[in-house]
Design a protein around this motif. Structure first.
Motif, short mmCIF file in Angstrom:
data_model
loop_
_atom_site.label_atom_id
_atom_site.label_comp_id
_atom_site.label_asym_id
_atom_site.label_seq_id
_atom_site.Cartn_x
_atom_site.Cartn_y
_atom_site.Cartn_z
N ASN A 57 0.85 -1.19 0.00
CA ASN A 57 0.00 0.00 0.00
C ASN A 57 0.89 1.24 0.00
OD1 ASN A 57 -2.64 -1.52 0.57
ND2 ASN A 57 -1.37 -2.16 2.29
N LYS A 58 0.30 2.41 -0.32
CA LYS A 58 1.13 3.60 -0.50
C LYS A 58 0.49 4.85 0.10
CE LYS A 58 2.73 2.09 -5.11
NZ LYS A 58 1.77 0.98 -5.28
N ILE A 59 1.34 5.67 0.72
CA ILE A 59 1.05 7.08 0.95
C ILE A 59 2.24 7.83 0.35
CG2 ILE A 59 0.73 8.94 2.62
CD1 ILE A 59 -0.55 6.96 4.51
N ILE A 60 1.96 8.78 -0.55
CA ILE A 60 3.05 9.44 -1.27
C ILE A 60 3.08 10.93 -0.92
CG2 ILE A 60 4.04 9.94 -3.54
CD1 ILE A 60 2.47 7.49 -4.60
N PHE A 61 4.16 11.34 -0.27
CA PHE A 61 4.43 12.76 -0.02
C PHE A 61 5.43 13.24 -1.08
CE2 PHE A 61 3.15 11.71 4.36
CZ PHE A 61 2.40 12.83 4.71
N ILE A 62 5.11 14.32 -1.79
CA ILE A 62 6.07 14.97 -2.68
C ILE A 62 6.14 16.44 -2.29
CG2 ILE A 62 6.70 15.53 -5.06
CD1 ILE A 62 5.15 13.10 -5.98
N SER A 85 9.35 12.11 -0.76
CA SER A 85 10.10 12.48 -1.96
C SER A 85 10.12 13.99 -2.14
CB SER A 85 9.47 11.80 -3.19
OG SER A 85 10.18 12.12 -4.36
N THR A 86 11.22 14.50 -2.67
CA THR A 86 11.30 15.92 -3.04
C THR A 86 11.83 16.01 -4.47
OG1 THR A 86 13.55 16.08 -2.12
CG2 THR A 86 11.72 16.71 -0.68
N ASN A 87 11.50 17.13 -5.14
CA ASN A 87 12.04 17.37 -6.48
C ASN A 87 12.60 18.79 -6.56
OD1 ASN A 87 9.82 19.11 -7.02
ND2 ASN A 87 8.58 17.36 -7.67
N ASN A 133 15.30 14.23 -4.66
CA ASN A 133 15.94 14.71 -5.87
C ASN A 133 16.24 16.19 -5.78
OD1 ASN A 133 15.90 12.22 -7.39
ND2 ASN A 133 13.68 12.47 -7.54
N THR A 134 16.40 16.68 -4.57
CA THR A 134 16.75 18.07 -4.36
C THR A 134 17.60 18.17 -3.11
OG1 THR A 134 15.83 20.30 -4.16
CG2 THR A 134 14.70 18.55 -3.00
N VAL A 149 13.35 18.96 6.47
CA VAL A 149 12.11 18.20 6.53
C VAL A 149 11.85 17.81 7.98
CG1 VAL A 149 10.85 16.20 5.66
CG2 VAL A 149 12.58 17.30 4.21
N ASN A 150 10.66 18.12 8.48
CA ASN A 150 10.29 17.94 9.88
C ASN A 150 9.06 17.03 9.95
OD1 ASN A 150 9.93 18.28 12.64
ND2 ASN A 150 9.15 20.36 12.48
#
Length: 415
Positions: A86-91, A157-159, A190-191, A196-197
């Motif tokens: 299963n997934k929860i995606i933070f970008i 994840s970050t961009n 990727n940045t 990040v807190n």
């Protein structure tokens, strides 16, 4: 900084659909953060890795507002292969997707709790910062007698859309009686030059099981702080594993309250640092009733100019007879510039307990290297084999065989 904080906070408030009471609560958290600022080495919990100075040196001026109105494209290359999940995606701090398609949907509830900030009994300005600026807070409830069929992976994840930003993420989890959650935090950046807190709160009811694996493997120049608060009722079990390796700076903090008899907490971690990285694990296990157990094992392998710290505290209340608490940290320093700091603590107010702690650090054993070289390995292969065995001891503590194999593959460990 305070002027920037206030300007960014005003922008955040305009984007939130919350009541005036909830706005005032957020303002109170902002006020507390402004009064205390970022933690620094004057505070005992931050004596080894001063996040205030590290932010100034590595990032400079932070921006605290992130525009969450526009969605981010999900890059499927970040997904873990070979593991149905299963997934929860933070970008960039924004939740882009919540997917529990492998599960019985009637057994899971997901509720928006933006107005319900997490409160603790001690001061932590980064929690205040999180509560002031978090734009979405979800509570995930696993219902009674239900065990998730597949693990839940939370992708962080970050961009390159963001730089010099403070991102604040928060999730609440409740495991009802006799339920089970396998949770992986998977970091893929990727940045760089962001802070990040992350704030999680877990509420474990009787006979529930939480298995949480935090995997920070890929090299990046972001700074991260993660705080887990775990409340446990009788016969519940929490297992936390931390792979601390990729980010320039990462502090993982776990506060666990064993509130019910026969509850248990296990915290195991690996620091695998290359050059110029600073990582820390700080754990507090509070044994508050009789017949509780905790076990902690942390190991570090430190490269040139890298620094790790482990602060582990076991507290035993006067009511907590028959407590069993164990804590051990070890480190291998691969260079004369490597640094390992350990601060084990036992605070015991009960008589009938079994508690111990230990810590050791040093370089690789040259006699062992010489022996392996005499058996046909070269110097580098010998070093890698010894490091492999050193870290494997911790990874083998993972009780879920599927996730254990995933972690071994990520680290590159061999049997």
């Amino acid at each position: 900084m305070n002027e920037q904080l206030q300007l960014d906070f005003d922008k955040v408030i305009k984007t939130l659909k919350i009541s005036e009471k909830e706005i005032q609560l957020k303002k109170s958290f902002l006020k507390k953060f402004i009064e205390n600022g970022f933690p620094n080495r004057k505070q005992e919990d931050w004596r080894f890795l001063d996040i205030s100075q590290i932010i100034k040196k590595n990032i400079g001026e932070l921006s605290f507002f992130n525009d969450y109105s526009l969605p981010n494209k999900i890059d499927p290359s970040i997904f873990v292969d070979g593991l149905e999940h299963n997934k929860i995606i933070f970008i960039n701090g924004r939740i882009e997707k919540i997917d529990f398609s492998y599960e019985d949907q009637s057994q899971i509830e997901i509720n928006d709790e933006i107005g319900k900030n997490i409160k603790f009994n001690y001061e932590n300005s980064l929690i205040d910062l999180n509560n002031a600026f978090t734009n979405k807070v979800y509570k995930i409830l696993i219902k009674k007698n239900y065990s998730l069929k597949k693990p839940l992976i939370i992708y962080h994840s970050t961009n390159n859309k963001i730089k010099s930003k403070n991102l604040n993420l928060s999730l609440n989890f409740e495991l009802e009686e006799n339920s089970c959650l396998r949770l992986i935090d998977y970091f893929s950046d990727n940045t760089d030059k962001n802070f990040v807190n992350i704030l999680y709160n877990f509420n474990l009811k009787k006979y529930s099981i939480l298995k949480n694996y935090k995997l920070d493997k890929f090299r990046n120049k972001n700074l991260k702080y993660s705080f887990n608060n775990i409340e446990q009722e009788g016969n519940s079990i929490s297992e936390t594993f931390i792979l601390s390796s990729g980010s320039d700076y990462f502090k993982n903090e776990v506060n666990c309250n064993l509130n019910g008899e026969y509850s248990s907490a296990f915290i195991n971690g690996v620091f695998s640092l290359k050059e110029n990285q600073q990582h820390e694990i700080r754990s507090t296990i509070n044994h508050l009733v009789e017949n509780t157990k905790s076990y902690q094992l942390i190991k570090s392998v430190l490269g040139k100019n890298s620094k790790s710290a482990y602060q582990g505290r076991i507290f035993v209340d006067s009511k907590a007879q028959k407590t069993d608490g164990y804590q051990l940290s070890k480190a291998i320093l691969l260079d004369e510039t490597s640094e390992f700091n350990a601060k084990p603590e036992l605070e015991i107010y009960a008589d009938d307990v079994k508690c111990s702690h230990g810590s050791a650090s040093g370089s690789l054993n040259e006699n062992s290297i010489f022996y392996l070289m005499s058996r046909g390995l070269n110097y580098q292969q010998s070093k890698e084999l010894l490091i492999n065995g050193f870290l494997l001891d911790v990874v083998e503590k993972i009780t879920d065989s599927e996730i254990k194999n995933l972690v071994k593959n990520i680290i590159g460990l061999k049997e």
